[in-house]
Design an enzyme around this catalytic site. Sequence first.
Site, PDB file in Angstrom:
ATOM      1  N   HIS A 128      -4.095   9.576 -41.452  1.00  0.00           N
ATOM      2  CA  HIS A 128      -4.348   8.501 -40.658  1.00  0.00           C
ATOM      3  C   HIS A 128      -3.032   7.612 -40.616  1.00  0.00           C
ATOM      4  O   HIS A 128      -2.480   7.370 -41.543  1.00  0.00           O
ATOM      5  CB  HIS A 128      -5.603   7.827 -40.736  1.00  0.00           C
ATOM      6  CG  HIS A 128      -6.024   6.605 -39.847  1.00  0.00           C
ATOM      7  ND1 HIS A 128      -5.210   5.418 -39.981  1.00  0.00           N
ATOM      8  CD2 HIS A 128      -6.666   6.700 -38.794  1.00  0.00           C
ATOM      9  CE1 HIS A 128      -5.581   4.622 -38.693  1.00  0.00           C
ATOM     10  NE2 HIS A 128      -6.366   5.504 -38.104  1.00  0.00           N
ATOM     11  N   GLU A 184      -3.608  10.070 -32.151  1.00  0.00           N
ATOM     12  CA  GLU A 184      -3.931   8.731 -32.383  1.00  0.00           C
ATOM     13  C   GLU A 184      -2.538   8.098 -32.524  1.00  0.00           C
ATOM     14  O   GLU A 184      -1.931   8.006 -33.317  1.00  0.00           O
ATOM     15  CB  GLU A 184      -4.592   8.507 -33.629  1.00  0.00           C
ATOM     16  CG  GLU A 184      -5.699   9.139 -34.042  1.00  0.00           C
ATOM     17  CD  GLU A 184      -6.786   8.472 -34.389  1.00  0.00           C
ATOM     18  OE1 GLU A 184      -7.898   8.016 -34.265  1.00  0.00           O
ATOM     19  OE2 GLU A 184      -6.445   7.798 -35.625  1.00  0.00           O
TER      20      GLU A 184
HETATM   21  P1  PGA Z   1      -9.728   1.781 -33.184  1.00  0.00           P
HETATM   22  O1  PGA Z   1      -9.341   2.888 -34.421  1.00  0.00           O
HETATM   23  O2  PGA Z   1     -10.849   2.456 -32.267  1.00  0.00           O
HETATM   24  O3  PGA Z   1     -10.441   0.750 -33.849  1.00  0.00           O
HETATM   25  O4  PGA Z   1      -8.471   1.485 -32.424  1.00  0.00           O
HETATM   26  C1  PGA Z   1      -9.013   3.989 -34.164  1.00  0.00           C
HETATM   27  C2  PGA Z   1      -8.431   4.368 -35.321  1.00  0.00           C
HETATM   28  O5  PGA Z   1      -7.889   3.922 -36.313  1.00  0.00           O
HETATM   29  O6  PGA Z   1      -8.799   5.943 -35.770  1.00  0.00           O
END
Ligand code: PGA
Length: 255
Positions: free
Chosen positions: A96, A168
């Site tokens: 992540h 992401e």
């Molecule tokens: P968010 O987080 O939906 O609060 O932007 C997404 C993530 O970090 O996977």
Amino acid sequence: MKKIYIGTNWKMMMTTEEGVDYTKKVMELEEFLHDHIQLFVIPSYTSLASIHEVLKDSSILMGAQNMHWEEKGAFTGEISPRMLKETGVNVVELGHSERRQYFNEKDEDINKKVKAALHYAMTPLVCVGENWEEKESGLSVGTLRKQIETCLNGLSAEQVKNVWIAYEPVWAIGEKGKPASADYVADIHQEIRSILVQLFGTQAYDIPLLFGGSVNTENFLGYLRKDQVDGLFIGRAAWELASFEAILKEVNRLN
Ligand code: PGA
């Protein structure tokens, strides 16, 4: 009908008591969902055993937010694949952007963790994404290619079918994130799929490609309507049960 993956990483937000309560409520929602919708939750390490107990008769999968790659050893503060497996973990979230940014996690480390997760028959959920500067310099696809090549280095085509990928973009995540347009996400997912197919052949069509970063009740359908998007990885909008419920109800209506 395509399988749709919907999951949430709780980050460092919920205590065990809060997480158990949340999970029980999500289980009530899940009873009404079609079978092709696969839910997963990713609690903190300290809550895994309790959440596993709550989920034992449910088809909701449970993930961990990180993992060391060694089976055991003198690595104070780390958690091994053997420990996660014992706790009932099905999915391991790896790489992540917060792990990369604050804990200096590198693609090479993630690669070792991916292999360790697969060895223990857990699904690695590998997060990739470019930052804003890379996007603005036209380097998004090159960045993603490098991340994917390194994180999945040495895997066979057979193994890669057991990997999930979350796209992401760093610039879309969290309070300061800017939501990405659905068209942008579809284009990038297309690029990611073609990188995977170049690396692993047609088996790479089996890899679910999830999108995450500021997904909310306003924009989630736009992403899911794109053929290239197999699911959503949601932070804030899933922690609020009312908005998660609204999202799940709509997802259930999709064909
Ligand atoms: P968010 O987080 O939906 O609060 O932007 C997404 C993530 O970090 O996977």
